[in-house]
Design a protein around this motif. Structure first.
Motif, PDB file in Angstrom:
ATOM      1  N   ASP A  23     -55.514  70.273 -61.876  1.00 46.56           N
ATOM      2  CA  ASP A  23     -55.335  71.084 -60.790  1.00 46.56           C
ATOM      3  C   ASP A  23     -56.506  71.207 -60.207  1.00 46.56           C
ATOM      4  O   ASP A  23     -56.659  71.133 -58.938  1.00 46.56           O
ATOM      5  N   THR A  24     -57.478  71.521 -60.795  1.00 46.81           N
ATOM      6  CA  THR A  24     -59.054  71.909 -60.499  1.00 46.81           C
ATOM      7  C   THR A  24     -59.488  70.803 -59.790  1.00 46.81           C
ATOM      8  O   THR A  24     -60.111  70.443 -58.783  1.00 46.81           O
ATOM      9  N   PHE A  25     -59.408  69.531 -60.351  1.00 41.47           N
ATOM     10  CA  PHE A  25     -59.931  68.253 -60.032  1.00 41.47           C
ATOM     11  C   PHE A  25     -59.243  67.691 -58.814  1.00 41.47           C
ATOM     12  O   PHE A  25     -59.894  67.209 -57.854  1.00 41.47           O
ATOM     13  N   VAL A  47     -65.499  82.445 -50.128  1.00 43.65           N
ATOM     14  CA  VAL A  47     -64.706  83.306 -51.347  1.00 43.65           C
ATOM     15  C   VAL A  47     -63.919  82.408 -52.099  1.00 43.65           C
ATOM     16  O   VAL A  47     -62.874  81.669 -51.466  1.00 43.65           O
ATOM     17  N   GLU A  48     -64.227  82.378 -53.119  1.00 42.12           N
ATOM     18  CA  GLU A  48     -63.057  81.690 -54.170  1.00 42.12           C
ATOM     19  C   GLU A  48     -62.500  83.000 -55.187  1.00 42.12           C
ATOM     20  O   GLU A  48     -63.147  83.506 -55.658  1.00 42.12           O
ATOM     21  N   VAL A  49     -60.989  82.879 -55.084  1.00 40.84           N
ATOM     22  CA  VAL A  49     -60.329  83.953 -55.928  1.00 40.84           C
ATOM     23  C   VAL A  49     -60.025  83.242 -57.328  1.00 40.84           C
ATOM     24  O   VAL A  49     -59.407  81.929 -57.069  1.00 40.84           O
ATOM     25  N   GLY A  50     -60.219  83.872 -58.302  1.00 37.07           N
ATOM     26  CA  GLY A  50     -59.824  83.338 -59.503  1.00 37.07           C
ATOM     27  C   GLY A  50     -60.754  82.167 -60.157  1.00 37.07           C
ATOM     28  O   GLY A  50     -60.068  80.960 -60.089  1.00 37.07           O
ATOM     29  N   SER A  51     -61.951  82.364 -60.019  1.00 37.91           N
ATOM     30  CA  SER A  51     -62.872  81.277 -60.095  1.00 37.91           C
ATOM     31  C   SER A  51     -62.619  80.588 -61.738  1.00 37.91           C
ATOM     32  O   SER A  51     -63.329  79.343 -61.753  1.00 37.91           O
ATOM     33  N   GLY A  52     -62.342  81.261 -62.666  1.00 38.39           N
ATOM     34  CA  GLY A  52     -62.142  80.534 -64.195  1.00 38.39           C
ATOM     35  C   GLY A  52     -63.576  80.064 -64.568  1.00 38.39           C
ATOM     36  O   GLY A  52     -64.557  80.948 -64.683  1.00 38.39           O
ATOM     37  N   SER A  53     -63.649  78.895 -64.496  1.00 38.03           N
ATOM     38  CA  SER A  53     -64.998  78.450 -65.263  1.00 38.03           C
ATOM     39  C   SER A  53     -66.004  78.302 -64.170  1.00 38.03           C
ATOM     40  O   SER A  53     -67.069  78.479 -64.473  1.00 38.03           O
ATOM     41  N   THR A  73     -64.295  85.671 -57.575  1.00 37.64           N
ATOM     42  CA  THR A  73     -63.664  86.897 -58.126  1.00 37.64           C
ATOM     43  C   THR A  73     -62.852  86.337 -59.184  1.00 37.64           C
ATOM     44  O   THR A  73     -62.385  85.086 -59.361  1.00 37.64           O
ATOM     45  N   ASP A  74     -62.665  87.077 -60.454  1.00 34.75           N
ATOM     46  CA  ASP A  74     -61.615  86.847 -61.379  1.00 34.75           C
ATOM     47  C   ASP A  74     -61.377  88.057 -62.015  1.00 34.75           C
ATOM     48  O   ASP A  74     -62.372  88.961 -62.027  1.00 34.75           O
ATOM     49  N   ARG A  75     -60.303  88.512 -62.415  1.00 39.40           N
ATOM     50  CA  ARG A  75     -59.935  89.761 -63.320  1.00 39.40           C
ATOM     51  C   ARG A  75     -60.213  89.431 -64.956  1.00 39.40           C
ATOM     52  O   ARG A  75     -59.879  90.486 -65.465  1.00 39.40           O
ATOM     53  N   ASN A  76     -60.386  88.272 -65.039  1.00 38.48           N
ATOM     54  CA  ASN A  76     -60.821  87.997 -66.469  1.00 38.48           C
ATOM     55  C   ASN A  76     -62.181  88.168 -66.888  1.00 38.48           C
ATOM     56  O   ASN A  76     -63.000  87.200 -66.377  1.00 38.48           O
ATOM     57  N   LEU A  98     -66.219  90.778 -60.780  1.00 35.55           N
ATOM     58  CA  LEU A  98     -64.812  91.107 -61.706  1.00 35.55           C
ATOM     59  C   LEU A  98     -63.893  91.968 -60.879  1.00 35.55           C
ATOM     60  O   LEU A  98     -64.110  93.251 -60.611  1.00 35.55           O
ATOM     61  N   THR A  99     -62.747  91.598 -60.449  1.00 34.06           N
ATOM     62  CA  THR A  99     -61.975  92.335 -59.708  1.00 34.06           C
ATOM     63  C   THR A  99     -60.586  91.601 -59.721  1.00 34.06           C
ATOM     64  O   THR A  99     -60.360  90.676 -60.026  1.00 34.06           O
ATOM     65  N   ASP A 100     -59.636  92.462 -59.175  1.00 31.85           N
ATOM     66  CA  ASP A 100     -58.042  91.941 -58.988  1.00 31.85           C
ATOM     67  C   ASP A 100     -58.349  91.292 -57.557  1.00 31.85           C
ATOM     68  O   ASP A 100     -58.386  92.053 -56.789  1.00 31.85           O
ATOM     69  N   LEU A 101     -57.938  89.987 -57.596  1.00 37.42           N
ATOM     70  CA  LEU A 101     -57.785  89.289 -56.169  1.00 37.42           C
ATOM     71  C   LEU A 101     -59.053  89.460 -55.463  1.00 37.42           C
ATOM     72  O   LEU A 101     -60.158  89.178 -56.130  1.00 37.42           O
ATOM     73  N   VAL A 102     -59.136  90.330 -54.423  1.00 35.90           N
ATOM     74  CA  VAL A 102     -60.273  90.428 -53.700  1.00 35.90           C
ATOM     75  C   VAL A 102     -60.424  91.992 -53.394  1.00 35.90           C
ATOM     76  O   VAL A 102     -61.375  92.407 -52.710  1.00 35.90           O
ATOM     77  N   PHE A 118     -57.982  79.315 -53.234  1.00 35.83           N
ATOM     78  CA  PHE A 118     -57.402  80.081 -54.539  1.00 35.83           C
ATOM     79  C   PHE A 118     -56.551  78.970 -55.284  1.00 35.83           C
ATOM     80  O   PHE A 118     -55.895  78.320 -54.715  1.00 35.83           O
ATOM     81  N   ASN A 119     -57.010  78.607 -56.613  1.00 37.52           N
ATOM     82  CA  ASN A 119     -56.203  77.973 -57.410  1.00 37.52           C
ATOM     83  C   ASN A 119     -55.459  78.961 -58.245  1.00 37.52           C
ATOM     84  O   ASN A 119     -56.021  79.352 -59.436  1.00 37.52           O
ATOM     85  N   PRO A 120     -54.250  79.431 -57.769  1.00 37.73           N
ATOM     86  CA  PRO A 120     -53.535  80.679 -58.452  1.00 37.73           C
ATOM     87  C   PRO A 120     -52.810  80.198 -59.759  1.00 37.73           C
ATOM     88  O   PRO A 120     -52.560  79.096 -60.135  1.00 37.73           O
ATOM     89  N   THR A 136     -53.491  83.988 -70.432  1.00 42.23           N
ATOM     90  CA  THR A 136     -52.053  83.963 -69.765  1.00 42.23           C
ATOM     91  C   THR A 136     -52.178  83.935 -68.282  1.00 42.23           C
ATOM     92  O   THR A 136     -51.330  83.400 -67.642  1.00 42.23           O
ATOM     93  N   ALA A 137     -53.142  85.078 -67.807  1.00 43.22           N
ATOM     94  CA  ALA A 137     -53.182  85.257 -66.453  1.00 43.22           C
ATOM     95  C   ALA A 137     -53.852  84.017 -65.491  1.00 43.22           C
ATOM     96  O   ALA A 137     -53.668  84.005 -64.349  1.00 43.22           O
ATOM     97  N   SER A 138     -54.210  82.770 -66.354  1.00 44.22           N
ATOM     98  CA  SER A 138     -54.608  81.656 -65.584  1.00 44.22           C
ATOM     99  C   SER A 138     -53.507  81.054 -65.080  1.00 44.22           C
ATOM    100  O   SER A 138     -53.430  80.281 -64.070  1.00 44.22           O
ATOM    101  N   TRP A 139     -52.404  80.742 -65.732  1.00 44.60           N
ATOM    102  CA  TRP A 139     -51.154  80.129 -65.249  1.00 44.60           C
ATOM    103  C   TRP A 139     -50.010  80.951 -64.976  1.00 44.60           C
ATOM    104  O   TRP A 139     -49.203  80.337 -64.204  1.00 44.60           O
TER     105      TRP A 139
END
Ligand SMILES: C[S@@+](CC[C@H](N)C(=O)[O-])C[C@H]1O[C@@H](n2cnc3c(N)ncnc32)[C@H](O)[C@@H]1O
Length: 232
Positions: A23-25, A47-53, A73-76, A98-102, A118-120, A136-139
């Protein structure tokens, strides 16, 4: 010229952070395909929401350079740390929140985000799985894989500038036609930028722009039916 994938070899050092996957690629490929459009709108704020890596924001910063102010942003909190490392390694100037969504960006960025990504978490799961902030919040996307993204959707009209664009990763189970109708009611057009089958998942990259910024009217076709011609 092809834009190289940012270096993310350190991601495996960070437990519980989403490793770049199909999905990222697909999202990176779609953003590269959209390079001319993105340059034409000259984004001031991205703005990217849920940036992960952090690999997606690092990639976008290679497309658009220093003309844009970048936030992700990311909440993790481990994802936030990993994103920071990715930006350092790839010399990308991105601010991690570091936040929930935006939540940490509104109301300051009201109607000023030109590029939103956003790759939610999109996988269909029981609703209670969306609550954590670990891997778990990643997927985990809850019912129809839509619970996190539905909350996000309500914020999009408030965030995006008049010329702003949203790129969103979805799978068929998320009911993309329903998403398109929901955004149409909020004044947005929807296009399918790219699609790809990955194992059991049929991934799509959707692009949303304001109807007022387009000289087009809504096309009434089904996204799922029309997606074939965009496949990569
Ligand atoms: C599918 S991963 C995508 C990661 C990265 N953007 C990529 O494309 O590889 C989803 C990311 O969203 C984050 N996330 C999930 N729910 C979130 C929320 N409510 N607020 C902020 N980030 C969230 C997860 O922690 C995870 O890093």
């Amino acid at each position: 010229m092809e834009i190289p994938t940012p270096d993310y070899r350190h991601v495996s050092d960070y437990k519980d952070v989403y490793e770049p996957a199909e999905d990222t690629f697909l999202l990176l490929d779609a953003l590269e395909k959209e390079k001319s459009f993105l340059e034409s709108i000259r984004p001031t704020i991205t703005v990217e929401v849920g940036s992960g890596s952090g690999v997606v924001s690092a990639f976008v910063s290679k497309i658009l350079g220093n003309s844009t102010l970048y936030f992700c942003t990311d909440r993790n909190h481990k994802a936030a740390l990993c994103s920071n490392k990715t930006f350092k390694v790839n010399k990308a100037n991105v601010n991690v929140v570091l936040t929930d969504l935006v939540s940490g960006l509104l109301p300051k960025l009201k109607n000023s985000v030109d590029l939103l990504i956003f790759n939610p978490p999109y996988v269909v799961t029981p609703s209670d799985e969306i609550k954590g902030s670990g891997i778990t919040a990643s997927w985990a996307g809850g019912m129809h894989g839509r619970e996190v993204m539905d909350t996000f959707f309500q914020l999009v009209p408030t965030l995006l500038s008049d010329k702003g664009v949203l790129y969103l990763v979805v799978i068929k189970e998320n009911k993309p036609d329903e998403i398109k109708a929901m955004f149409s009611n909020m004044g947005f057009l929807c296009d399918v930028v790219m699609t790809r089958r990955s194992g059991p998942e049929f991934l799509m990259i959707l692009k949303f722009t304001r109807k007022s910024a387009n000289n087009r009217t809504d096309n009434s076709g089904s996204l799922c039916l029309s997606s074939g011609k965009n496949s990569s």
